[in-house]
Design a protein around this motif. Structure first.
Motif, PDB file in Angstrom:
ATOM      1  N   ALA B  84       0.827  -1.143   0.062  1.00  0.00           N
ATOM      2  CA  ALA B  84      -0.099  -0.102   0.036  1.00  0.00           C
ATOM      3  C   ALA B  84       0.874   1.142  -0.106  1.00  0.00           C
ATOM      4  O   ALA B  84       1.885   1.323   0.356  1.00  0.00           O
ATOM      5  CB  ALA B  84      -0.783   0.050   1.372  1.00  0.00           C
ATOM      6  N   ILE B  85       0.375   2.413  -0.706  1.00  0.00           N
ATOM      7  CA  ILE B  85       1.038   3.582  -0.448  1.00  0.00           C
ATOM      8  C   ILE B  85       0.416   4.337   0.749  1.00  0.00           C
ATOM      9  O   ILE B  85      -0.496   4.750   0.509  1.00  0.00           O
ATOM     10  CB  ILE B  85       0.642   4.398  -2.007  1.00  0.00           C
ATOM     11  N   ASP B  86       1.344   4.576   1.728  1.00  0.00           N
ATOM     12  CA  ASP B  86       0.888   5.185   2.901  1.00  0.00           C
ATOM     13  C   ASP B  86       0.252   6.409   2.637  1.00  0.00           C
ATOM     14  O   ASP B  86       0.872   7.386   1.815  1.00  0.00           O
ATOM     15  CB  ASP B  86       1.897   5.166   4.065  1.00  0.00           C
ATOM     16  N   PRO B  95      -1.401   0.139  -4.680  1.00  0.00           N
ATOM     17  CA  PRO B  95      -0.130   0.407  -5.498  1.00  0.00           C
ATOM     18  C   PRO B  95      -0.631   0.865  -6.934  1.00  0.00           C
ATOM     19  O   PRO B  95       0.224   1.804  -7.379  1.00  0.00           O
ATOM     20  CB  PRO B  95       0.713  -0.625  -5.376  1.00  0.00           C
ATOM     21  N   ALA B  96      -1.524   0.284  -7.495  1.00  0.00           N
ATOM     22  CA  ALA B  96      -2.078   0.700  -8.880  1.00  0.00           C
ATOM     23  C   ALA B  96      -2.603   2.104  -9.003  1.00  0.00           C
ATOM     24  O   ALA B  96      -2.867   2.712 -10.045  1.00  0.00           O
ATOM     25  CB  ALA B  96      -2.917  -0.398  -9.182  1.00  0.00           C
ATOM     26  N   LEU B  97      -2.740   2.754  -7.788  1.00  0.00           N
ATOM     27  CA  LEU B  97      -3.246   4.161  -7.623  1.00  0.00           C
ATOM     28  C   LEU B  97      -2.094   5.171  -7.582  1.00  0.00           C
ATOM     29  O   LEU B  97      -2.565   6.253  -7.102  1.00  0.00           O
ATOM     30  CB  LEU B  97      -4.568   4.414  -6.680  1.00  0.00           C
ATOM     31  N   ALA B  98      -0.913   4.750  -7.918  1.00  0.00           N
ATOM     32  CA  ALA B  98       0.245   5.737  -7.567  1.00  0.00           C
ATOM     33  C   ALA B  98      -0.043   6.954  -8.126  1.00  0.00           C
ATOM     34  O   ALA B  98       0.503   7.870  -7.631  1.00  0.00           O
ATOM     35  CB  ALA B  98       1.383   4.939  -8.071  1.00  0.00           C
ATOM     36  N   SER B  99      -0.556   7.017  -9.348  1.00  0.00           N
ATOM     37  CA  SER B  99      -0.733   8.370  -9.876  1.00  0.00           C
ATOM     38  C   SER B  99      -1.539   9.387  -9.165  1.00  0.00           C
ATOM     39  O   SER B  99      -1.592  10.431  -9.565  1.00  0.00           O
ATOM     40  CB  SER B  99      -1.245   8.120 -11.528  1.00  0.00           C
ATOM     41  N   LEU B 100      -2.263   8.813  -8.184  1.00  0.00           N
ATOM     42  CA  LEU B 100      -3.187   9.646  -7.282  1.00  0.00           C
ATOM     43  C   LEU B 100      -2.351  10.292  -6.179  1.00  0.00           C
ATOM     44  O   LEU B 100      -2.895  11.216  -5.660  1.00  0.00           O
ATOM     45  CB  LEU B 100      -4.519   8.786  -6.666  1.00  0.00           C
ATOM     46  N   LYS B 101      -1.095   9.692  -5.845  1.00  0.00           N
ATOM     47  CA  LYS B 101      -0.453  10.240  -4.618  1.00  0.00           C
ATOM     48  C   LYS B 101       0.036  11.514  -4.822  1.00  0.00           C
ATOM     49  O   LYS B 101      -0.287  12.489  -3.704  1.00  0.00           O
ATOM     50  CB  LYS B 101       0.638   9.405  -4.486  1.00  0.00           C
ATOM     51  N   PRO B 102       0.350  12.122  -5.772  1.00  0.00           N
ATOM     52  CA  PRO B 102       0.730  13.499  -5.975  1.00  0.00           C
ATOM     53  C   PRO B 102      -0.322  14.338  -5.935  1.00  0.00           C
ATOM     54  O   PRO B 102      -0.430  15.460  -5.344  1.00  0.00           O
ATOM     55  CB  PRO B 102       1.236  13.631  -7.422  1.00  0.00           C
ATOM     56  N   LEU B 290      -8.044  -2.301 -13.123  1.00  0.00           N
ATOM     57  CA  LEU B 290      -9.214  -1.530 -13.355  1.00  0.00           C
ATOM     58  C   LEU B 290      -8.729  -0.165 -12.529  1.00  0.00           C
ATOM     59  O   LEU B 290      -8.975   1.192 -12.839  1.00  0.00           O
ATOM     60  CB  LEU B 290     -10.380  -1.879 -12.556  1.00  0.00           C
ATOM     61  N   LEU B 291      -7.980  -0.350 -11.415  1.00  0.00           N
ATOM     62  CA  LEU B 291      -7.581   0.786 -10.630  1.00  0.00           C
ATOM     63  C   LEU B 291      -6.497   1.705 -11.160  1.00  0.00           C
ATOM     64  O   LEU B 291      -6.348   2.867 -11.215  1.00  0.00           O
ATOM     65  CB  LEU B 291      -7.121   0.409  -9.076  1.00  0.00           C
ATOM     66  N   ARG B 292      -5.870   0.865 -12.024  1.00  0.00           N
ATOM     67  CA  ARG B 292      -4.630   1.680 -12.597  1.00  0.00           C
ATOM     68  C   ARG B 292      -5.232   2.729 -13.742  1.00  0.00           C
ATOM     69  O   ARG B 292      -5.138   3.847 -13.904  1.00  0.00           O
ATOM     70  CB  ARG B 292      -3.702   0.858 -13.204  1.00  0.00           C
ATOM     71  N   ASP B 293      -6.393   2.136 -14.413  1.00  0.00           N
ATOM     72  CA  ASP B 293      -7.043   2.791 -15.479  1.00  0.00           C
ATOM     73  C   ASP B 293      -7.902   3.979 -14.662  1.00  0.00           C
ATOM     74  O   ASP B 293      -7.664   5.261 -15.314  1.00  0.00           O
ATOM     75  CB  ASP B 293      -7.887   1.940 -15.939  1.00  0.00           C
ATOM     76  N   LEU B 294      -8.342   3.659 -13.744  1.00  0.00           N
ATOM     77  CA  LEU B 294      -9.177   4.873 -13.011  1.00  0.00           C
ATOM     78  C   LEU B 294      -8.134   5.908 -12.437  1.00  0.00           C
ATOM     79  O   LEU B 294      -8.277   7.294 -12.695  1.00  0.00           O
ATOM     80  CB  LEU B 294      -9.996   4.218 -11.611  1.00  0.00           C
ATOM     81  N   GLY B 295      -7.097   5.354 -11.719  1.00  0.00           N
ATOM     82  CA  GLY B 295      -6.145   6.382 -11.233  1.00  0.00           C
ATOM     83  C   GLY B 295      -5.423   7.345 -12.224  1.00  0.00           C
ATOM     84  O   GLY B 295      -5.309   8.727 -12.276  1.00  0.00           O
ATOM     85  N   ASP B 296      -4.976   6.849 -13.253  1.00  0.00           N
ATOM     86  CA  ASP B 296      -4.303   7.243 -14.369  1.00  0.00           C
ATOM     87  C   ASP B 296      -5.324   8.456 -15.454  1.00  0.00           C
ATOM     88  O   ASP B 296      -5.097   9.525 -15.721  1.00  0.00           O
ATOM     89  CB  ASP B 296      -3.641   6.397 -15.625  1.00  0.00           C
TER      90      ASP B 296
END
Lengths: 508, 410
Positions: B84-86, B95-102, B290-296
């Motif tokens: 998980a990305i804390d 972790p597939a939502l990494a692009s949302l972290k910024p 699916l989450l990667r697609d959503l986050g990106d």
């Protein structure tokens, strides 16, 4: 500029409150008398020629070239009598030929299940052949059947007792549901139709009744993973609200629960494999019930549900609700209460004889009046089919047409909600669908719809573009459409496309 | 940017001719001269099929999470791409939502936890309807919450309410004009002669049902045509190729063009993960894709809109959550509460709203699902109130006793 804009936004805010506090929000169904319309138009009779056009517009999926002349020759009275007794009409051999490759229509649910399984293991992508056959057959029948009124009624009653194709096991049940549950009863008794739907695996699965059980019983789910328990009100509610009494039919939440209790045990053997209806006494709630004031004594078993259906099928609220829906579909969105009341009387007097109710409607002056003439907007299904018929097109594959109907907003057999599709005019005219109707009209006339061929020769032989429009509409278009066609000039198939996309052609 | 205004002046106005320019278009054209008229926009994304919220925002501080999900739990933050990305020491992003972290760090992204419907149904079909109509438990509501959210406005833009879906979804159905647009490019009649003939016959038709809608349609079509030729997303913004990404890209084009968009809707399916929700490793598989697609997609929208995100709020929703415990097929079954994302320039981001009810057995709804502690209408009410200016929340969500807003928006 700035001042005007500020004013606009203040006004906008004001209107927001004003509109919303004006009353309850508009719902799909219209109630006669709620908003007194101009019923006077229902007292003005149609000319004999308009009566013929009206019959074809309203009781068929739209005239093909020559239909008007044939009807004139045959006489309206005899034609109506035939349409009310479709067994007297020889079916179109072309339709029989086109349906014969759709073999999955004849399968029983377990075989349909097997077909899905084999497609799945073969890694088949796209729609299953069973679903495709079902959809194609509906379109082909609407286009080619000689029993046109029966096809419209099939659509009406399927829609009234709507089941969603893509809800789990319903994909195995739907062909049989339409064939053996709906079709045999189009001109029969309402009770028989209602009972057939109540016992159909399609409805039992769709509205979850198959898993409804008495309150004290823990039931193992078929996959045996976890215990499930208790009453499911889904079918009981829709039975009252949509299938019989209507939303204002005078029942209470307590009745919903009691009706649901009566139907516990009406279930399906192995639904996931296309199994059949059976009554399970083990699941049944054996206590006494009270439905709409009728006491249903304890220990009735399956008879509880049958008694409920008897009560509902002959209830005055049901007679009114069914009559109103038929009149909304076949006469006008807001039909005159006088007509609905007479249909309702026939319903009650005849023990729910649907042919007699239809006869009352078709013999009424209101049906043959200016108020009814061209009063309905075609649903997407009706628009696409009527365009194919008007263009006298040959359909080798209905696939692309099914896609068009879906694009226009009415995916066949895929209305998720138990309400079915609305037949109200306002439901079908929105921006995207209007553009899609126009684009479909142009594409059809220019032979750009896959699997459908229009022989444009008959249009090309016309000297006057208005005659092309006339051959499609069965009458000359209105002044605005005429002017637009004349100004556009263009090739005959352009004129045909414009006519099929015109406001006049969107009505029936 | 000036090129956009010049373009609109030269082409859009020319299409109508001077003197008959509709108010909404002149507002659009002169938008830059009067910045106050820029519309606030509410974008709703429906995740159909019930997303597994517990594997979207991971309660990695909760021992019970790992006990309930021995094979599908996302590992605690571990600095690699598998954990998980804390976010706050207790919750973390998949972790597939990494692009949302910024976006989280930049305080543009907020999370609402344990949010859902008070109705107990676990039927997709009912629960989606209830959420879209905004009336849980009432199946006959035919008007959607986003349609009721609009104020009746004279001279409203023909594209004030748009759905990037093939049909108009229940969320947007109702008395206010709303258009379903498959894509900007499809919302056209390509043959210009045919288009003008249709417009002439419909525009002056005595058929009252048709002519009003037809006018809206042709107005909306012109808007789409004007957008079609405008510069698309900048080169350094890449939307995912799926329908969600492409839908958001088109929504962004309408927002940037100032054509009067107020509410937009799109949906994305595939979340009904009964079987193989994850691959052999928990951070892989269906849900991860699916989450990667959503986050990106969300990250691309945010980059594409840049400063315009100040006016935009994006909210995600899904009909219900999934069981806290994994099932025997590396998946989860239908559950109750879920998680919502709220993204935008005026969001109080970097914050998890709501009350976390916990995952211990006695804390679960019916002993199996995350409990609902925030009604989804509480979240949507706040967004409607602040984004559309509609204060009549009781009318937008009939039968709902408005709760104090969570304070998600500034």
């Amino acid at each position: 500029m700035v001042v005007a804009k500020a004013f606009g936004s203040v006004l906008g805010f004001f209107l927001c409150g004003a509109l919303l506090s004006a009353g309850p929000l508009k719902t799909g169904k219209l109630k006669p008398g709620a908003n007194p319309p101009n019923y006077a138009a229902f007292n003005r009779p149609l000319s004999e020629e308009d009566q013929l056009r009206h019959a074809l517009d309203r009781l068929t999926f739209g005239p093909r070239p020559g239909d008007l002349e044939r009807l004139d020759q045959m006489g309206l009275k005899r034609w109506l009598d035939e349409q009310l007794h479709p067994e007297k009409i020889a079916e179109n051999s072309l339709l029989i030929e086109k349906l014969s490759p759709l073999t999955s229509l004849n399968l029983a649910p377990p075989q349909t299940y097997a077909l899905y399984e084999s497609e799945k293991s073969a890694g088949q992508k796209g729609p299953n052949p069973a679903a495709r056959d079902l959809i194609d057959a509906k379109i082909l029948r609407a286009i080619y059947s000689n029993r046109q009124f029966a096809e419209l009624l099939d659509d009406f009653w399927f829609n009234h007792f709507n089941v969603f194709l893509n809800k789990g096991a319903d994909r195995y049940f739907l062909a049989v549901y339409e064939r053996d549950t709906i079709r045999p009863h189009l001109f029969g008794k309402f009770y028989d139709l209602l009972l057939a739907t109540a016992e159909s695996p399609a409805m039992l699965f769709y509205l979850d009744n198959w898993q409804s059980a008495g309150p004290d019983l823990a039931v193992r789910a078929p996959n045996n993973k976890r215990a499930r328990r208790g009453l499911n009100e889904n079918y009981g509610r829709e039975l009252l609200e949509l299938h019989t009494l209507g939303v204002n039919g005078g029942y209470m939440q307590k009745d919903v629960i009691e009706v649901a209790r009566c139907f516990t045990g009406w279930t399906i053997r192995q639904p996931g494999k296309g199994g059949e209806f059976f009554y399970s006494d083990r699941l049944h709630d054996k206590g006494a019930k009270v439905v709409l004031g009728h006491v249903i004594p304890a220990g009735g078993g399956m008879k509880d549900g049958l008694e409920v259906l008897e009560i509902l099928a002959h209830h005055p609220a049901t007679a009114h609700h069914i009559s109103l829906e038929l009149a909304q579909r076949f006469v006008a969105d807001d039909p005159p209460p006088s007509l609905v009341n007479r249909m309702s009387e026939t319903f009650l007097k005849s023990g729910g004889d649907l042919r007699k109710v239809l006869q009352t409607m078709l013999k009424s002056p209101e049906f043959w009046s200016e108020g009814a003439y061209q009063a309905k907007v075609k649903t997407p299904f009706e628009m696409v089919v009527s365009a194919v018929r008007a263009a006298n097109a040959n359909v080798d594959s209905a696939n692309a047409l099914a896609g068009q109907i879906q694009k226009l907003g009415e995916p066949l057999y895929r209305k998720i909600e138990p309400t079915g599709y609305s037949s109200a005019n306002t439901e079908w005219i929105n921006s995207a669908s209007l553009l899609d109707r126009m684009n479909f009209a142009l594409a059809l006339a220019q032979n750009r719809v896959k699997g459908v061929h229009v022989d444009t020769g008959s249009w090309e032989s016309q000297r006057d573009p208005l005659q092309v429009a006339r051959s499609i509409l069965g009458a000359l278009p209105g002044a605005q459409t005429e002017a637009a066609i004349e100004q556009q000039g263009g090739a005959p198939n352009m004129v045909a496309g414009l006519t099929l996309g015109s406001p006049e052609f969107q009505r029936r | 940017m000036p090129s956009r205004r010049v373009f609109l002046k030269n082409s859009a106005l020319a299409m109508f001719g001077i003197g008959v320019v509709p108010g909404w278009l002149s507002r659009a054209v002169y938008a830059q001269e009067t910045p106050g008229t820029r519309k606030k926009v509410l974008v709703a994304i429906f995740q159909r099929g019930a997303v597994d919220g517990l594997n979207v925002v991971i309660p990695h501080g909760e021992q019970a999470y790992y006990a309930l999900r021995p094979s599908i739990a996302i590992p605690r933050p571990n600095g690699s791409g598998t954990g998980a990305i804390d976010l706050d020491g207790y919750f973390g992003l998949h972790p597939a939502l990494a692009s949302l972290k910024p976006l989280w760090t930049a305080r543009q992204l907020a999370i609402v936890e344990a949010v859902g419907s008070p109705d107990p149904t676990r039927s997709h079909f009912d629960a989606q309807d209830y959420m879209e109509s905004g009336t849980p438990g009432i199946r006959t509501t035919s008007v959607g919450w986003l349609n009721r959210a609009l104020c009746a406005e004279p001279d409203a833009s023909p594209v004030r309410a748009v759905s990037l879906t093939p049909d108009l979804p229940l969320s947007l159905r109702g008395p206010n004009a709303a258009v379903a647009v498959g894509s900007i490019g499809d919302f056209q009649i390509r043959d210009t002669h045919a288009a003008s003939a249709f417009e002439a016959m419909y525009g002056s038709s005595p058929d009252r049902v048709m002519n009003g809608t037809a006018r809206e349609t042709f107005e909306a079509m012109r808007v789409m045509q004007s957008i079609e030729h405008m510069p698309d997303a900048p080169k350094d913004v890449s939307y995912p190729k799926g329908r969600l990404g492409q839908s958001l890209r088109q929504i962004a084009r309408m927002i940037k063009a100032d054509v009067g968009l107020e509410v937009a809707f799109t949906d994305v399916g595939g979340w009904d993960t009964h079987v193989n929700e994850t691959g052999p490793e928990p951070h892989t598989g269906q849900l991860a894709n699916l989450l990667r697609d959503l986050g990106d997609s969300l990250a691309a929208l945010s980059r594409d809109l840049g400063d315009r995100m100040e006016d935009v709020t994006v909210v995600t929703m899904s009909e219900f959550g999934r069981t806290a415990k994994e099932n025997g097929n590396r998946g989860t079954d239908h559950g109750h509460a879920n998680v919502m994302f709220v993204l935008g320039g005026n969001v109080r981001g970097r914050h998890i709203f709501g009350h976390w009810p916990g995952l211990e057995r006695e804390q679960l709804y019916e002993g199996r699902d995350l409990n609902v502690t925030t009604d989804f209408r509480t979240v949507l009410s706040e967004l409607v109130g602040k984004q559309t200016g509609n204060r009549e929340i009781a009318r937008v969500f009939p039968g709902f006793r408005p709760q104090p807003p969570l304070g998600i928006l500034v």
